[in-house]
Design an enzyme around this catalytic site. Structure first.
Site, PDB file in Angstrom:
ATOM      1  N   ARG A 168       0.753  -1.298  -0.020  1.00  0.00           N
ATOM      2  CA  ARG A 168      -0.055  -0.019  -0.029  1.00  0.00           C
ATOM      3  C   ARG A 168       0.690   1.442   0.030  1.00  0.00           C
ATOM      4  O   ARG A 168       0.433   2.129  -0.599  1.00  0.00           O
ATOM      5  CB  ARG A 168      -0.845  -0.032   1.279  1.00  0.00           C
ATOM      6  CG  ARG A 168      -1.535   1.328   1.428  1.00  0.00           C
ATOM      7  CD  ARG A 168      -2.704   1.403   2.331  1.00  0.00           C
ATOM      8  NE  ARG A 168      -2.922   0.458   3.433  1.00  0.00           N
ATOM      9  CZ  ARG A 168      -4.045  -0.606   2.923  1.00  0.00           C
ATOM     10  NH1 ARG A 168      -4.606  -0.462   1.974  1.00  0.00           N
ATOM     11  NH2 ARG A 168      -4.159  -1.428   3.999  1.00  0.00           N
ATOM     12  N   TYR A 169       2.142   1.300   0.766  1.00  0.00           N
ATOM     13  CA  TYR A 169       3.048   2.425   1.121  1.00  0.00           C
ATOM     14  C   TYR A 169       3.947   2.331  -0.179  1.00  0.00           C
ATOM     15  O   TYR A 169       4.373   0.997  -0.456  1.00  0.00           O
ATOM     16  CB  TYR A 169       3.382   2.627   2.310  1.00  0.00           C
ATOM     17  CG  TYR A 169       2.342   2.665   3.410  1.00  0.00           C
ATOM     18  CD1 TYR A 169       1.436   3.764   3.506  1.00  0.00           C
ATOM     19  CD2 TYR A 169       1.829   1.604   4.134  1.00  0.00           C
ATOM     20  CE1 TYR A 169       0.560   3.974   4.418  1.00  0.00           C
ATOM     21  CE2 TYR A 169       0.854   1.698   5.170  1.00  0.00           C
ATOM     22  CZ  TYR A 169       0.319   2.913   5.342  1.00  0.00           C
ATOM     23  OH  TYR A 169      -0.867   3.228   6.336  1.00  0.00           O
ATOM     24  N   ARG A 182       7.178   0.107   1.573  1.00  0.00           N
ATOM     25  CA  ARG A 182       7.238  -0.883   2.479  1.00  0.00           C
ATOM     26  C   ARG A 182       6.005  -2.025   2.111  1.00  0.00           C
ATOM     27  O   ARG A 182       5.149  -1.157   1.638  1.00  0.00           O
ATOM     28  CB  ARG A 182       7.108  -0.649   3.846  1.00  0.00           C
ATOM     29  CG  ARG A 182       5.970   0.419   4.371  1.00  0.00           C
ATOM     30  CD  ARG A 182       6.669   1.358   5.309  1.00  0.00           C
ATOM     31  NE  ARG A 182       5.615   2.289   5.879  1.00  0.00           N
ATOM     32  CZ  ARG A 182       4.790   3.007   5.617  1.00  0.00           C
ATOM     33  NH1 ARG A 182       5.461   3.767   4.174  1.00  0.00           N
ATOM     34  NH2 ARG A 182       4.150   3.807   5.941  1.00  0.00           N
ATOM     35  N   CYS A 186      -2.844 -17.963  14.732  1.00  0.00           N
ATOM     36  CA  CYS A 186      -2.169 -17.093  15.845  1.00  0.00           C
ATOM     37  C   CYS A 186      -2.212 -18.074  16.902  1.00  0.00           C
ATOM     38  O   CYS A 186      -2.820 -19.256  16.970  1.00  0.00           O
ATOM     39  CB  CYS A 186      -3.083 -16.104  16.166  1.00  0.00           C
ATOM     40  SG  CYS A 186      -3.164 -14.861  14.755  1.00  0.00           S
ATOM     41  N   CYS A 229      -8.159 -13.084  18.809  1.00  0.00           N
ATOM     42  CA  CYS A 229      -8.715 -11.839  19.161  1.00  0.00           C
ATOM     43  C   CYS A 229      -9.970 -11.647  18.453  1.00  0.00           C
ATOM     44  O   CYS A 229     -10.201 -11.550  17.266  1.00  0.00           O
ATOM     45  CB  CYS A 229      -7.703 -10.623  18.832  1.00  0.00           C
ATOM     46  SG  CYS A 229      -6.169 -10.960  19.437  1.00  0.00           S
ATOM     47  N   CYS A 265     -10.297  -9.105  15.564  1.00  0.00           N
ATOM     48  CA  CYS A 265      -9.165  -9.174  14.737  1.00  0.00           C
ATOM     49  C   CYS A 265      -9.538  -8.355  13.288  1.00  0.00           C
ATOM     50  O   CYS A 265     -10.425  -8.865  12.714  1.00  0.00           O
ATOM     51  CB  CYS A 265      -8.761 -10.583  14.401  1.00  0.00           C
ATOM     52  SG  CYS A 265      -7.338 -10.649  13.317  1.00  0.00           S
ATOM     53  N   ARG A 284      -8.153  -9.021  10.555  1.00  0.00           N
ATOM     54  CA  ARG A 284      -8.174  -9.700   9.468  1.00  0.00           C
ATOM     55  C   ARG A 284      -8.881 -10.972   9.634  1.00  0.00           C
ATOM     56  O   ARG A 284      -8.609 -12.146   9.382  1.00  0.00           O
ATOM     57  CB  ARG A 284      -6.708 -10.173   9.118  1.00  0.00           C
ATOM     58  CG  ARG A 284      -6.041  -9.681   7.895  1.00  0.00           C
ATOM     59  CD  ARG A 284      -4.464  -9.765   7.923  1.00  0.00           C
ATOM     60  NE  ARG A 284      -4.018  -8.121   7.881  1.00  0.00           N
ATOM     61  CZ  ARG A 284      -3.096  -7.800   8.803  1.00  0.00           C
ATOM     62  NH1 ARG A 284      -2.508  -8.572   9.528  1.00  0.00           N
ATOM     63  NH2 ARG A 284      -2.784  -6.567   8.759  1.00  0.00           N
ATOM     64  N   ASP A 333     -10.910  -1.072  13.830  1.00  0.00           N
ATOM     65  CA  ASP A 333     -11.440  -1.135  12.483  1.00  0.00           C
ATOM     66  C   ASP A 333     -12.615  -1.429  12.460  1.00  0.00           C
ATOM     67  O   ASP A 333     -13.366  -2.135  13.392  1.00  0.00           O
ATOM     68  CB  ASP A 333     -10.440  -2.178  11.692  1.00  0.00           C
ATOM     69  CG  ASP A 333      -9.154  -1.698  11.349  1.00  0.00           C
ATOM     70  OD1 ASP A 333      -8.905  -0.227  11.333  1.00  0.00           O
ATOM     71  OD2 ASP A 333      -8.253  -2.346  11.586  1.00  0.00           O
ATOM     72  N   ASP A 352      -7.045   3.461  10.602  1.00  0.00           N
ATOM     73  CA  ASP A 352      -6.743   2.902   9.421  1.00  0.00           C
ATOM     74  C   ASP A 352      -7.513   3.496   8.430  1.00  0.00           C
ATOM     75  O   ASP A 352      -8.901   2.759   8.583  1.00  0.00           O
ATOM     76  CB  ASP A 352      -6.362   1.298   9.570  1.00  0.00           C
ATOM     77  CG  ASP A 352      -5.235   0.921   8.462  1.00  0.00           C
ATOM     78  OD1 ASP A 352      -5.213   1.341   7.611  1.00  0.00           O
ATOM     79  OD2 ASP A 352      -4.382   0.054   9.175  1.00  0.00           O
ATOM     80  N   LYS A 386      -2.881   4.338   7.271  1.00  0.00           N
ATOM     81  CA  LYS A 386      -3.013   4.942   8.699  1.00  0.00           C
ATOM     82  C   LYS A 386      -2.787   6.294   8.588  1.00  0.00           C
ATOM     83  O   LYS A 386      -1.830   7.107   8.053  1.00  0.00           O
ATOM     84  CB  LYS A 386      -1.793   4.172   9.611  1.00  0.00           C
ATOM     85  CG  LYS A 386      -1.789   2.716   9.637  1.00  0.00           C
ATOM     86  CD  LYS A 386      -0.820   2.459  10.521  1.00  0.00           C
ATOM     87  CE  LYS A 386      -0.570   0.778  10.387  1.00  0.00           C
ATOM     88  NZ  LYS A 386      -0.249   0.216   9.098  1.00  0.00           N
TER      89      LYS A 386
END
Ligand SMILES: *Cc1c(COP(=O)(O)O)cnc(C)c1O
Ligand code: SF4
Length: 401
Positions: free
Chosen positions: A125-126, A129, A138, A142, A145, A147, A306, A343, A350
């Site tokens: 996206r950037y 990076r 994981c 969470c 999450c 994602r 999010d 975000d 961000k």
């Protein structure tokens, strides 16, 4: 100190809860990260063996199973009090019926990652990076999450990272100098598998900077073995962003795991998600950031939650995040103050959100206020031809158009 979660008070101290609910487990097993993974709490029956579930939690467990799996390591599970469904740690990992609610703003892919994937599993996206989604697993899951569409393997999409295509893309894209390994959680890999990945990335000359985004030091501190730390140290500069939301997550075992990483020369940052009923007050956040500094972790970001499907019960107002930053900046160590970000929904990346310290700004002066609300002026000089739009005009344009 060895206590049960319900006795641990405000979370200001570093305490151990082991063995907690697993009182018949010998330390050799307890300290083995593979035993911790094998013995995760993943079913309603296992939850109910230890916790008195509320109706909201019980139906949440029954109905959220096709969205995001339930899994909690014994280490982290020991932070959950048996009788309080509103506990800030419990809210993060025990499903609730609210997860099945839909709010008009909810999205499956709130940060627009899928549309920024030149290769499956690689988000670019950037300019300089990339985010490399190396696994969908994981140590624990969470409930908020970002994602959850792919993470844990039961949601609506599957993650099909194409490693070879990703390496070829990175080799061809010489502008990429920073690779962030995330997922899922890369520290779930064996040392060997992780080392193969890191050495493959290090073989690409223009990649200067590696980092791993991980919650493993918090969910599974036993994974941070001396062997792992020694392996990671071969791939410097390697940084790590951990994910702690509430001061009670920083147990003595977690502190020691973070110290092992820091001693391996790995600079540590923390990313918190602002969550209703978890950490949405200045005092909790202040305790958290102070404890993080004591673990040699620099608070990096606080994320506005999010707009992930089924997370409306965990979201706070944006104003709450601004209030928290306002309550930290100037009032405590600068190193302890993270950047609050949203975000941007749909894929804008961000965006920093700050309290309004600039009261006025034009070609001649800037008027600012400090953390106590006192007002100061600084002359704007030096460049007669300065081309800039005063912040005020942006606001006005936006408000009145
Ligand atoms: C968060 C993120 C990064 C890293 O952002 P930094 O501000 O450099 O920490 C990179 N790529 C994507 C897609 C991200 O979401
Ligand atoms: S550890 Fe990170 S990727 Fe895994 S469930 Fe939690 S927020 Fe999602």
């Amino acid at each position: 100190m060895n206590t049960f979660a319900s006795e641990s008070g405000d979370g200001k101290d570093f305490v151990s809860h082991a063995p907690g609910y697993w009182s018949d487990t010998v330390p050799e097993l307890w300290n083995d990260w593979k035993w911790q993974l094998k013995n995760r709490v993943t079913t309603l029956a296992q939850l109910e063996k230890h916790l008195e579930l509320s109706a909201e939690e019980r139906s949440g467990v029954l109905l959220s199973g096709d969205k995001l799996a339930l899994a909690v390591t014994p280490h982290f599970f020991n932070l959950l009090p048996a009788n309080n469904p509103d506990d800030p740690i419990r809210r993060q990992v025990v499903p609730r019926i609210e997860e099945t609610w839909t709010s008009p703003y909810d999205m499956a892919d709130p940060c627009g990652e899928d549309s920024h994937m030149p290769v499956p599993g690689l988000v670019h996206r950037y300019p300089d990076r990339v985010l490399f989604l190396v696994t969908d697993r994981c140590a624990s899951y969470c409930r908020y999450c970002t994602r959850s569409r792919v993470v844990s393997g039961v949601g609506e999409q599957e993650l099909h990272t194409n490693f070879e295509a990703a390496f070829r893309y990175l080799e061809a894209h010489t502008e990429v100098r920073d690779v962030l390994l995330s997922g899922g959680d890369a520290l779930i890999f064996s040392d060997d598998r992780l080392e193969k990945l890191l050495s493959r990335l290090r073989a690409i000359r223009h990649i200067e900077f590696l980092r791993i985004g991980t919650r493993v030091p918090i969910f599974l501190p036993q994974r941070i073995t001396p062997e792992l730390c020694a392996m990671l140290a071969k791939y410097h500069p390697l940084w790590m962003s951990v994910h702690v939301n509430h001061p009670r997550e920083l147990t003595i075992e977690v502190k020691h795991a973070l110290e092992r990483l820091a001693n391996a020369g790995i600079p540590l940052g923390n990313q918190s998600v602002l969550l209703a009923g978890v950490n949405d007050d200045v005092e909790t956040m202040k305790t958290l950031v102070h404890k993080l500094l004591m673990c040699r972790v620099r608070p990096y970001y606080i994320y506005q939650c999010d707009l992930i499907n089924g997370s409306s019960h965990l979201r706070t107002s944006v104003a709450k995040g601004i209030e928290i930053i306002e309550g930290l900046r100037g009032h405590t160590t600068g190193y302890a103050v993270p950047q609050f970000v949203i975000d941007a929904p749909g894929g804008g990346g961000k965006v920093p959100i700050n309290p309004g310290y600039i009261l006025y700004h034009d070609n001649e002066k800037i008027v600012i206020r400090n953390y106590e609300g006192k007002i100061f002026e600084y002359p704007e000089t030096g460049n007669e031809n300065l081309q800039f739009a005063p912040q005020r005009e942006y606001h006005d344009e936006y408000l009145y158009s």
